[in-house]
Design a protein around this motif. Structure first.
Motif, PDB file in Angstrom:
ATOM      1  N   GLU A  71      88.084  16.650  70.483  1.00  0.00           N
ATOM      2  CA  GLU A  71      86.861  17.443  70.522  1.00  0.00           C
ATOM      3  C   GLU A  71      86.541  17.958  71.921  1.00  0.00           C
ATOM      4  N   HIS A  72      87.218  17.433  72.929  1.00  0.00           N
ATOM      5  CA  HIS A  72      86.932  17.823  74.315  1.00  0.00           C
ATOM      6  C   HIS A  72      88.064  18.633  74.959  1.00  0.00           C
ATOM      7  N   GLU A  73      88.893  19.242  74.153  1.00  0.00           N
ATOM      8  CA  GLU A  73      90.033  19.987  74.685  1.00  0.00           C
ATOM      9  C   GLU A  73      89.612  21.150  75.584  1.00  0.00           C
ATOM     10  N   VAL A  88      91.783   8.719  67.266  1.00  0.00           N
ATOM     11  CA  VAL A  88      92.724   9.838  67.272  1.00  0.00           C
ATOM     12  C   VAL A  88      92.562  10.522  68.615  1.00  0.00           C
ATOM     13  N   ARG A  89      93.670  10.734  69.319  1.00  0.00           N
ATOM     14  CA  ARG A  89      93.623  11.344  70.637  1.00  0.00           C
ATOM     15  C   ARG A  89      94.741  12.361  70.791  1.00  0.00           C
ATOM     16  N   THR A  90      94.513  13.340  71.660  1.00  0.00           N
ATOM     17  CA  THR A  90      95.518  14.334  72.004  1.00  0.00           C
ATOM     18  C   THR A  90      96.344  13.797  73.169  1.00  0.00           C
ATOM     19  N   GLY A  99      89.289  22.268  83.234  1.00  0.00           N
ATOM     20  CA  GLY A  99      89.296  21.429  84.423  1.00  0.00           C
ATOM     21  C   GLY A  99      88.012  20.637  84.626  1.00  0.00           C
ATOM     22  N   GLU A 100      87.069  20.750  83.702  1.00  0.00           N
ATOM     23  CA  GLU A 100      85.820  19.983  83.793  1.00  0.00           C
ATOM     24  C   GLU A 100      86.054  18.496  83.555  1.00  0.00           C
ATOM     25  N   SER A 101      87.121  18.185  82.857  1.00  0.00           N
ATOM     26  CA  SER A 101      87.441  16.799  82.517  1.00  0.00           C
ATOM     27  C   SER A 101      88.944  16.613  82.639  1.00  0.00           C
ATOM     28  N   MET A 111     102.669  23.022  71.274  1.00  0.00           N
ATOM     29  CA  MET A 111     102.253  22.279  70.098  1.00  0.00           C
ATOM     30  C   MET A 111     101.439  21.066  70.538  1.00  0.00           C
ATOM     31  N   THR A 112     100.331  20.828  69.893  1.00  0.00           N
ATOM     32  CA  THR A 112      99.483  19.686  70.204  1.00  0.00           C
ATOM     33  C   THR A 112     100.026  18.445  69.516  1.00  0.00           C
ATOM     34  N   ARG A 113     100.200  17.402  70.297  1.00  0.00           N
ATOM     35  CA  ARG A 113     100.651  16.126  69.747  1.00  0.00           C
ATOM     36  C   ARG A 113      99.454  15.196  69.682  1.00  0.00           C
TER      37      ARG A 113
END
Length: 90
Positions: free
Chosen positions: A33-35, A16-18, A41-43, A1-3
């Protein structure tokens, strides 16, 4: 689950951040937006001071963002520190 969480950046801008994890002092966050780049592994997630990260609430975030855009940034009184509601699994 994403928090999700609300992080406070410089200038009191709410974001807003994951959430990807935490330590005693840091919460590791990324832009939702960058998940894909995080997963590939790019970020990597960035560490935010735990005292600047709060439990996500869409309504509170909308109020904070509107205040920030008007030039009157504020911490909403109903914000719950993430440290109080999120314990890293052992």
């Amino acid at each position: 689950m994403t928090r999700l969480a609300i992080a406070i950046s410089s200038g009191m801008k709410p974001l807003v951040r994951t959430v990807h994890g935490r330590t005693k002092r840091l919460v590791y966050l990324s832009n939702p937006e960058h998940e894909a780049s995080i997963r590939s592994g790019e970020s990597t997630p960035l560490g935010f001071p735990i005292e600047d990260v709060y439990e996500y609430d869409a309504e509170i975030f909308a109020e904070m963002e509107a205040a920030w855009r008007k030039g009157t940034p504020t911490l909403h009184r109903a914000l719950r520190p993430l440290a109080d509601v999120y314990r890293e699994p052992r």
